[in-house]
Design an enzyme around this catalytic site. Structure first.
Site, short mmCIF file in Angstrom:
data_model
loop_
_atom_site.label_atom_id
_atom_site.label_comp_id
_atom_site.label_asym_id
_atom_site.label_seq_id
_atom_site.Cartn_x
_atom_site.Cartn_y
_atom_site.Cartn_z
N LYS A 1 -35.87 96.15 -70.57
CA LYS A 1 -34.58 95.61 -71.09
C LYS A 1 -34.66 95.61 -72.61
O LYS A 1 -35.28 94.75 -73.22
CB LYS A 1 -34.32 94.19 -70.58
CG LYS A 1 -32.86 93.83 -70.82
CD LYS A 1 -32.58 92.46 -71.31
CE LYS A 1 -32.95 92.05 -72.68
NZ LYS A 1 -32.10 92.54 -73.80
N SER B 1 -38.68 86.83 -81.06
CA SER B 1 -38.87 85.65 -81.91
C SER B 1 -39.65 84.56 -81.15
O SER B 1 -39.67 84.54 -79.92
CB SER B 1 -37.50 85.11 -82.32
OG SER B 1 -36.76 84.80 -81.16
N CYS C 1 -42.90 92.89 -87.84
CA CYS C 1 -43.61 91.64 -87.53
C CYS C 1 -44.95 91.61 -88.27
O CYS C 1 -45.61 90.59 -88.29
CB CYS C 1 -43.81 91.50 -86.04
SG CYS C 1 -44.87 92.77 -85.40
N GLU D 1 -40.10 82.01 -90.96
CA GLU D 1 -40.07 83.48 -90.87
C GLU D 1 -38.75 83.95 -91.47
O GLU D 1 -37.68 83.58 -90.98
CB GLU D 1 -40.18 83.94 -89.41
CG GLU D 1 -40.07 85.45 -89.31
CD GLU D 1 -40.25 86.02 -87.92
OE1 GLU D 1 -39.81 85.39 -86.94
OE2 GLU D 1 -40.83 87.11 -87.83
#
Ligand code: NAD
Length: 492
Positions: A176, A229, A284, A385
């Site tokens: 997905k 996340s 990331c 972040e």
């Protein structure tokens, strides 16, 4: 197939219209134009995909590993033949530059290559005569139906941290992708369609939270791999494990570099600049905070501001662009607000990327490289972040102080040191609380045959993605102890 711009699913070897009622626009982040419609539901489509994957499993599982990997060899070739087309799609829907998109595809290909070693990597082990006439063996078997839920920032690479290993080990798979970037995987599945894989072995379901929840709750789904996340990673980890599934969740990041005064400043500046501003800071493994030690402060501060200022910002699809936009209008607003917040916390804005307008691309989500100096270590900006092209500078007097600042971070995805001292590098490697560590490296991305090892709030689970960890994750161990009395007493 034509779908009125709606992104289709690939289930049971066929393209299918999504059952979803709601859709969101897939927006080109450089132009603001709508590229397609992504389904937001997906629960009914998940049910169909799981049914087909479960039906395909018995035959796929008994297909010899040597035969299973032949499909991967073909897929690698198709990726190479269509690399440019895929790179353009990634650059269009995600916004990164063509060079970055090509590099992403190379990483995906490398994971396919490593998974082609499954006939060796999936082997178990055995020992004769663990007691007289008794032999013992450990064999690995696939789990069944497994699924991956992936983020927007690497539309093709991240799914390929999982897919090749999952299917090479004999599992059947559902992926997905992020609803923000569904088009690259659509193209990948046009290549998958050419492989002649048995229907149901590899399925694509587009959707958002309803699709994810359906995967987390379906009793026939044995394992979930997630990248995204941290709040969503925590949610998925707890819900899927409460449902008895094997889960690996890679979360967000706030990566630090420590720069010692003895570092080669020219290389350091170039490497840190590439890391902080490459992919518009939406990696990331991007550096978010640079802690300068002692004398490094002044030299690095001036050099990084110059280097960042020279980056050519524009649409990723143009070869001349060195940095593209951030993914959505909301991201641009969020990043700009965080810069405001840093300034209000007392940081000085050395280079300001707010309110950027690129000629002919006024509707694009551009934020130019931003450098903030003297960011307070305890402030909000140093913890959050940002996931945008913003580098915070924090001065420290010693490496111990730098390591102490770093240890306060909730995240532990990556950390790097820049130095020419082996002793300092060794101390850093030994003490730092991060899973991917760079020594004079800006983006400490493990090759496909090493695990991608985030720590702390950057990872929930035990086994990581890629390489041997992936084989462990996608297989169940079975130990067989056997005795054959007649054979044992037979005289030769
Ligand atoms: P995201 O968490 O918003 O979305 C990731 C996936 O989860 C998508 O497929 C999305 O549809 C789904 N999702 C989103 N909200 C959900 C919810 N409430 N319930 C169920 N499913 C939900 O992440 P993103 O914005 O696409 O990606 C950026 C994030 O991913 C950053 O935090 C980045 O650090 C992280 N990331 C981490 C790694 C790593 O290896 N640790 C790698 C790439 C990206």
């Amino acid at each position: 197939m034509t779908t009125n711009g709606r992104v289709p699913n690939f289930i049971n070897g066929q393209w299918q219209n999504p059952a979803a009622q709601e859709f969101s626009d897939v927006i080109n982040p450089a132009t603001g134009e709508s590229l397609a419609q992504a389904p937001l539901g997906g629960d009914e489509d998940v049910a169909a995909a799981v049914e087909s994957a479960a039906a395909a499993f018995p035959e796929w599982r008994s297909t010899p590993p040597e035969e299973r990997i032949q499909y991967l060899f073909r897929l690698k070739r198709l990726f190479e033949d269509h690399r440019e087309e895929l790179a353009r799609l990634i650059a269009t829907e995600n916004g990164k530059t063509l060079a970055e998109a090509r590099a992403e595809l190379q990483r995906a290909i490398e994971n396919i290559e490593v998974a082609c070693g499954i006939p060796l990597m999936m082997q178990g082990y055995n020992l004769e005569d663990v007691a007289r006439g008794i032999d013992e063996m450990m064999i690995r078997q696939p789990l069944g139906v497994v699924a991956a839920i992936t983020p927007f920032n690497f539309p093709v690479m991240v799914p390929f941290w999982f897919i090749p290993y999952g299917i090479a080990c004999g599992n059947t798979f559902i992926v997905k992708p992020s609803e923000k970037v569904p088009l690259a995987m659509r193209k990948v599945f046009e290549l998958v369609e050419q492989l002649g894989l048995p229907p149901g072995v590899l399925n694509l379901v587009n959707g958002a939270k309803p699709a994810v929840d359906a995967l987390l709750d379906h009793p026939a789904v044995r394992a979930i791999s997630f990248v995204g996340s941290t709040p969503v990673a925590k949610y998925i980890y707890s819900r899927a494990s409460a449902n008895g599934k094997r889960v690996q969740c890679q979360g967000g990041a706030k990566n630090h570099v420590v720069i010692l005064p003895d570092a080669d400043m020219e290389t350091t500046t170039q490497v840190v600049s590439d890391s902080a501003f490459g992919c518009a800071g939406q990696r990331c493994l991007a550096v978010s905070v640079a802690i300068t030690v002692g004398e490094a402060r002044n030299t690095f501060r001036d050099a990084i501001a110059d280097s960042a200022n020279s980056i050519v910002v524009g649409p990723g699809i143009e070869e001349s662009s060195q940095m593209g936009p951030v993914i959505t209008r909301d991201s641009k607003t969020r990043v700009e607000k965080l810069i405001d917040q840093g300034a209000s916390e007392g940081a000085s804005v050395l280079l300001d990327g707010r309110r950027t307008k690129i000629p002919n691309y006024e509707r694009g989500n551009f934020v130019k490289p931003t450098v903030l100096d003297n960011v307070p270590p305890g402030g909000e900006l140093s913890k959050t972040e940002i996931f945008g092209p913003v580098l915070s500078l924090i001065p420290a007097e010693t490496i111990e102080e730098a390591l102490n600042i770093l240890s306060q971070s909730l995240y532990g995805n990556a950390a790097s040191i820049f130095t020419t001292s082996g002793a300092a590098a060794r101390k850093f490697r030994y003490e730092v609380g991060a899973g991917n560590v760079g020594i004079n490296i800006g983006v400490a991305a493990p090759m496909a045959y090493f695990p991608f090892s985030g720590w702390k709030d950057s990872f929930f689970g035990v086994l990581h993605s890629q390489g041997r960890d992936a084989v462990e994750f996608y297989t169940e161990k079975k130990v067989v102890i056997e005795r054959w009395p007649k054979y044992w007493s037979r005289k030769f």
